[in-house]
Write an enzyme that holds these catalytic residues in place. Structure first.
Site, PDB file in Angstrom:
ATOM      1  N   SER A   8       0.853  -1.183   0.000  1.00 55.29           N
ATOM      2  CA  SER A   8       0.000   0.000   0.000  1.00 55.29           C
ATOM      3  C   SER A   8       0.890   1.235   0.000  1.00 55.29           C
ATOM      4  CB  SER A   8      -0.959  -0.029   1.196  1.00 55.29           C
ATOM      5  OG  SER A   8      -1.973   0.955   1.068  1.00 55.29           O
ATOM      6  N   GLU A  15      -1.163  -2.520  -8.203  1.00 55.47           N
ATOM      7  CA  GLU A  15      -2.459  -2.859  -7.608  1.00 55.47           C
ATOM      8  C   GLU A  15      -3.020  -1.602  -6.980  1.00 55.47           C
ATOM      9  OE1 GLU A  15      -3.335  -3.060  -4.126  1.00 55.47           O
ATOM     10  OE2 GLU A  15      -1.433  -2.155  -3.531  1.00 55.47           O
ATOM     11  N   HIS A  46      -4.451  -5.492  -1.908  1.00 59.56           N
ATOM     12  CA  HIS A  46      -5.248  -5.300  -0.693  1.00 59.56           C
ATOM     13  C   HIS A  46      -6.248  -6.451  -0.541  1.00 59.56           C
ATOM     14  CE1 HIS A  46      -3.569  -1.277  -1.109  1.00 59.56           C
ATOM     15  NE2 HIS A  46      -4.010  -0.988   0.106  1.00 59.56           N
TER      16      HIS A  46
END
Length: 350
Positions: free
Chosen positions: A144, A250, A320
């Site tokens: 992230s 992502e 995630h």
């Protein structure tokens, strides 16, 4: 010199933070002349330091992270800096950076795991002491917003860092399996196999579908992570050089038009057009139903990526999501878009 004296020497250096030299960089992507540094492999009984370089972590989540790591055979350590709140951050920029710097300098810490992600890492990049990090190499793991840390540290120091689970997501069988394979059981060739989707909700969810965008094969060093963070670093001294790289991407909870905007920005970066492969994980919460005034996630990705004519695939097991493989930044890998296969071609630890 004893470990403790080495630690004190390194800790003293923390007071004079090493700022990035930007005289000739401009907006060009940085490419470190530093030789590649591989951290030591982890073993049972090692101590993992927990940091929160972005958002604050709730006490119960921190406890569960420590419990999961201890069940895996590790000891855990964290400072009091991780416990507080400074608005939505865990602490001030200076204190969060100091926590990372001291974890690297501390000889009793064998690896560093980010307890969670959340915005804030780009704010501390110029407060990190890259000399201390380079002289005290150890594994740094997270995903992230941690994308900013793991890519920037690799570029500045040559230290291989790891896009993998954070403390709040590590309690998953698949995630733990690849954490161990990559960080504890070094192999010269390691296939990163996709997770078997056992949850019917995942199996039927279009965001988990696996498909080839552009067939072909590629080989190069792995770079990437959160699409949001990768694009946020464009035009800064921390911009990733994608030339001859395998780029993995992502994101989470971004509408298709926002994915469109970020991929459009990436496609206008010269070095991105020279990538050897583009590997999407699962973009959880990013798909929408097709309507007269909307596109699906797949339509956006195909529209933006297919014309680049770079081998590309969507739906690999990272992001995630519960099943989050560990991908080492800077390690040579091979990629087959048609077969949806990724292989590490060298050990990531020594």
């Amino acid at each position: 010199m004893s470990k403790r004296r080495s630690f004190l020497k390194s800790a003293t250096a923390l007071g004079a933070v090493t700022l990035l030299h930007q005289t000739s960089w401009g907006n060009e992507p940085i490419s470190s002349p530093k030789p590649k540094i591989k951290p030591n492999k982890l073993k049972p009984g090692d101590t993992i330091g927990l940091v929160a370089p972005g958002f604050a972590i709730k006490p119960e989540k921190l406890y569960l992270a420590m419990e999961a790591l201890e069940k895996m055979g590790f000891k855990t350590y964290h400072t009091d800096r991780i416990k507080g709140n400074y608005g939505y951050f865990s602490n001030t920029d200076e204190e969060r950076a100091k926590d990372v710097n001291e974890m690297f300098a501390n000889p009793d810490i064998d690896a560093i795991l980010c307890a969670r992600g959340g915005y804030g890492c780009t704010r501390i990049l110029d407060l990190l002491d890259y000399e201390v990090i380079e002289n005290n190499p150890k594994a740094l793991i997270g995903f992230s917003d941690i994308t900013a840390l793991i890519n920037s540290i690799y570029k500045k120091t040559g230290l291989v860092c790891f896009h993998g689970p954070v403390g709040s997501t590590i309690d998953d069988e698949y995630s733990q399996a690849y954490f161990k394979k990559v960080l504890m059981e070094p192999q010269e060739v390691l296939p990163i196999k996709n997770a078997i989707l056992k949850d019917p909700k995942q199996y039927r969810n279009s965001e988990y579908y696996r498909y080839t965008i552009t067939p072909g094969v590629g080989q190069g060093e792995l770079v990437g992570g959160s699409l949001t963070l990768v694009t946020a670093m464009i035009g800064t001294p921390y911009e990733i050089d994608f030339t001859d790289k395998l780029v993995f991407l992502e994101d989470v909870e971004e509408a298709p038009y926002r994915i469109d905007r970020m991929l459009t920005q990436l496609s206008e970066v010269d070095s991105f057009l020279k990538a050897k492969g583009i590997i999407f994980g699962v973009c959880k919460g990013c798909d929408r139903k097709r309507t007269t005034d909307n596109f699906t996630l797949r339509e956006v990705i195909m529209d933006r990526i297919a014309p680049l004519n770079i081998p590309a695939v969507y739906g690999m097991s990272f992001g995630h999501i519960p099943q989050n493989s560990t991908l080492p930044i800077g390690i040579e890998a091979s990629f087959n878009a048609y077969k949806k296969q990724l292989r590490l071609l060298e050990a990531a630890v020594c």
